[in-house]
Design a protein around this motif. Sequence first.
Motif, mmCIF file in Angstrom:
data_model
loop_
_atom_site.group_PDB
_atom_site.id
_atom_site.type_symbol
_atom_site.label_atom_id
_atom_site.label_comp_id
_atom_site.label_asym_id
_atom_site.label_seq_id
_atom_site.Cartn_x
_atom_site.Cartn_y
_atom_site.Cartn_z
ATOM 1 N N ARG A 98 5.223 88.393 81.301
ATOM 2 C CA ARG A 98 5.513 89.745 80.792
ATOM 3 C C ARG A 98 5.868 90.682 81.952
ATOM 4 N NH1 ARG A 98 1.196 87.625 78.131
ATOM 5 N NH2 ARG A 98 1.368 87.399 75.862
ATOM 6 N N GLU A 99 5.130 90.553 83.040
ATOM 7 C CA GLU A 99 5.457 91.358 84.219
ATOM 8 C C GLU A 99 6.844 91.020 84.741
ATOM 9 O OE1 GLU A 99 2.397 90.584 87.022
ATOM 10 O OE2 GLU A 99 0.795 91.460 85.784
ATOM 11 N N GLU A 138 9.450 92.652 82.644
ATOM 12 C CA GLU A 138 9.592 94.074 82.976
ATOM 13 C C GLU A 138 10.366 94.254 84.283
ATOM 14 O OE1 GLU A 138 8.995 96.843 81.171
ATOM 15 O OE2 GLU A 138 8.730 95.293 79.646
ATOM 16 N N ASP A 139 10.207 93.305 85.210
ATOM 17 C CA ASP A 139 11.010 93.345 86.436
ATOM 18 C C ASP A 139 12.489 93.236 86.106
ATOM 19 O OD1 ASP A 139 8.725 93.549 87.980
ATOM 20 O OD2 ASP A 139 8.663 91.404 88.496
#
Length: 480
Positions: A77-78, A81-82
Amino acid sequence: MSGRHSVEKIGGTSMAATATLFDNVLIAGRAGADLYNRIFVVSAYGGMTDLLLENKKSGAPGVYGRFVADDDAGGWREAMEDVRRAMQTRNAAMFARPESRDEADAFVDTRIATVAACLEDLARLRAHGRFCVKEQLMTVRELLAGIGEAHSAHSTALLLRDRDVNARFVDLTLWDQDDLRTLDARIGDAFAAIDLATTLPIVTGYAGCEGGMVRRYARGYTEMTFSRLAVLTGAREAIIHKEFHLSSADPKLVGEDKARKIGRTNYDVADQLANLGMEAIHPGAGRGLRQTDIPLRVRNTFDREDGGTLVTGDYVSDVPRVEIVTGIRQMQALQFFEQDMVGIKGYDAAILDALTRHGVWIVSKSSNANTITHYLSASADAMKNVIADLQKTYPDAAISAQPVAMVAAIGSDISRPGLVPDALRALDDAGIAMIAMQHQIRNVDVQFIVESRDFDAAVRVLHKALVEDADARAEGRRAA
């Protein structure tokens, strides 16, 4: 829809140089009708597919790698977002009109949300422990790959419309289990109602289709879309825009002043380059163009006035010469020795089966009475597995692997007398030991196997002996 138009592919690094791309390729001084009768197939902006899948050079995981690893609950998920931040940061740098930037950002948000929802569903199933989602991972890879090209194609079409060009975003990425058309069918449907004389199509390099583009062509899928578009629409020419000229050697190795643009070559040479991992054109893409007699032009995005290098099926150099010196810095030489091999069939087939099983790329091979040697693009770990497999089948064979490098001299006709002695003399004078050499009867390439540490020096030495010195002699003869 045949004969008047070009189909042009833009690489990721060129896409990232947006202002130069518009000045030198997309607009390039054109106006009115001159803007049209072109189709552009675009890659994702440089670095974006690395964030989505994994870094092409380092292997650092992107969204896909983090999802597969399932190392922690928020890793993928991170990473997603990147991707969102990277795409919207690029939008901010490209769009002058706030309305267009908002539209581009909203497009990114929608695409990322759609794919993230699929990944969330799979993550929940995986968390139960009773569901195996391994077979769905390739579908995940396909979905993620398409986001990059969708972003770049959509943004490019918007930017062109802001400049009063009638550009159309052609999205080939969308698909589901009820829409598994072939690539050709998807292209045919998308272009059935497009008038190329008045519309400038900006096409996603990724296409959702039967068999999966990433599954079949790995990171070369954009070139396959480009090639099939050229073939199916009967293009007069196929053009690839890169950040460099197709040169006689890597300018970083031999020097900007010594490397020279090739200018003309043929598809046979392009195939040799692809076999060595050079990014000229994917062999499958080149095959379609060659079979339909569509010339390929490789142009430098940053050199607007230069016509680049033209690749055709029938070209042969009027004077035998080396066109390019290149190779592979890190590869493995697999040597299979069996004293009782003479006159007995089956050894070669067994070796090929093992290499295929472990997904190893064969660059070249040689053999004699009792030894078969394969030169492979593979890791040391992969070689250990191959050797272990073969040793089980042939316990008496002596099987080994060693790291080597390959430097190849390639050209449409390299039959110049004395070429090989010149090369060997140059290597010897430079103190570079040659481990092995292969010279094919067709006179398209000569392969020199050297120690990996000698790769850079061997390229420089052979380029000087076979390209620079040969050109100097030719100039001298013309002057005389």
